[in-house]
Write a protein that holds these residues in place. Structure first.
Motif, PDB file in Angstrom:
ATOM      1  N   ARG A  52       0.846  -1.183   0.000  1.00  0.00           N
ATOM      2  CA  ARG A  52       0.000   0.000   0.000  1.00  0.00           C
ATOM      3  C   ARG A  52       0.884   1.236   0.000  1.00  0.00           C
ATOM      4  N   LEU A  53       0.722   2.031  -1.023  1.00  0.00           N
ATOM      5  CA  LEU A  53       1.451   3.286  -1.130  1.00  0.00           C
ATOM      6  C   LEU A  53       0.599   4.423  -0.576  1.00  0.00           C
ATOM      7  N   SER A  54       1.276   5.365   0.053  1.00  0.00           N
ATOM      8  CA  SER A  54       0.594   6.543   0.580  1.00  0.00           C
ATOM      9  C   SER A  54       1.266   7.790   0.042  1.00  0.00           C
ATOM     10  N   CYS A  55       0.484   8.819  -0.133  1.00  0.00           N
ATOM     11  CA  CYS A  55       0.998  10.106  -0.576  1.00  0.00           C
ATOM     12  C   CYS A  55       0.355  11.157   0.319  1.00  0.00           C
ATOM     13  N   THR A  56       1.180  11.956   0.949  1.00  0.00           N
ATOM     14  CA  THR A  56       0.655  12.936   1.870  1.00  0.00           C
ATOM     15  C   THR A  56       1.179  14.323   1.530  1.00  0.00           C
ATOM     16  N   LYS A  82      -7.085  13.554   6.335  1.00  0.00           N
ATOM     17  CA  LYS A  82      -5.665  13.271   6.584  1.00  0.00           C
ATOM     18  C   LYS A  82      -4.771  13.809   5.476  1.00  0.00           C
ATOM     19  N   LYS A  83      -5.390  14.415   4.449  1.00  0.00           N
ATOM     20  CA  LYS A  83      -4.633  14.956   3.309  1.00  0.00           C
ATOM     21  C   LYS A  83      -3.753  13.872   2.711  1.00  0.00           C
ATOM     22  N   MET A  84      -4.400  12.769   2.354  1.00  0.00           N
ATOM     23  CA  MET A  84      -3.656  11.613   1.908  1.00  0.00           C
ATOM     24  C   MET A  84      -4.376  10.911   0.766  1.00  0.00           C
ATOM     25  N   VAL A  85      -3.607  10.385  -0.162  1.00  0.00           N
ATOM     26  CA  VAL A  85      -4.154   9.516  -1.202  1.00  0.00           C
ATOM     27  C   VAL A  85      -3.405   8.187  -1.127  1.00  0.00           C
ATOM     28  N   LEU A  86      -4.140   7.117  -1.274  1.00  0.00           N
ATOM     29  CA  LEU A  86      -3.589   5.776  -1.114  1.00  0.00           C
ATOM     30  C   LEU A  86      -3.670   4.999  -2.424  1.00  0.00           C
ATOM     31  N   ARG A 107      -3.016  22.940   2.569  1.00  0.00           N
ATOM     32  CA  ARG A 107      -4.234  23.200   3.338  1.00  0.00           C
ATOM     33  C   ARG A 107      -5.495  22.904   2.540  1.00  0.00           C
ATOM     34  N   THR A 108      -5.449  23.143   1.229  1.00  0.00           N
ATOM     35  CA  THR A 108      -6.637  22.960   0.387  1.00  0.00           C
ATOM     36  C   THR A 108      -6.574  21.660  -0.405  1.00  0.00           C
ATOM     37  N   PHE A 109      -6.038  20.626   0.209  1.00  0.00           N
ATOM     38  CA  PHE A 109      -5.872  19.332  -0.465  1.00  0.00           C
ATOM     39  C   PHE A 109      -7.146  18.865  -1.135  1.00  0.00           C
TER      40      PHE A 109
END
Length: 124
Positions: free
Chosen positions: A19-23, A76-80, A27-29
């Motif tokens: 599982r890859l995460s991108c953070t 969480k301002k994250m894409v998986l 602020r306006t994710f």
């Protein structure tokens, strides 16, 4: 300038999962469409998966359809990127990308911001 940081890459045997995460600290994710691309040695960067902001239809490259799943958590301002049933041909550096639009496409020039990449290696 939007800064993206990927993590979660590594070495896995064929048939395994990662599982890859991108953070980001942006602020306006939530107003950005997000995507994953990958680049194998000696090859051009290729599209993997894209996810619009808020509600919308995800899209996948044919080579990963049914095996990979892209998702986002705006709190969480994250894409998986969940990668299952990995194959040796999935070996590449994986990049997270963002564009301040409701929907991004499947070509790299449509995205304005990129992470530094994370290596995924699948052994046979």
């Amino acid at each position: 300038q939007v800064q993206l940081v990927e993590f979660g890459g590594g070495l896995v045997q064929a048939g395994g999962s990662l599982r890859l995460s991108c953070t980001t600290s942006e602020r306006t994710f939530g107003v950005y469409a997000m995507a994953w691309f990958r680049q194998a040695p000696g090859k051009e960067r290729e599209f993997v998966a894209a996810l619009p902001r808020m509600f919308g239809t995800t899209r996948y490259a044919d080579s990963v359809k049914g095996r990979f799943a892209i998702s986002r958590d705006d709190t969480k301002k994250m894409v998986l990127l969940q990668m299952n049933s990995l194959k040796p041909e999935d070996t590449a550096v994986y990049y997270c990308a963002a564009v301040r639009k409701s929907n991004g496409g499947s070509t790299s020039h449509e995205y304005d911001y990129w992470g530094q990449g994370t290596q995924v290696t699948v052994s046979s």
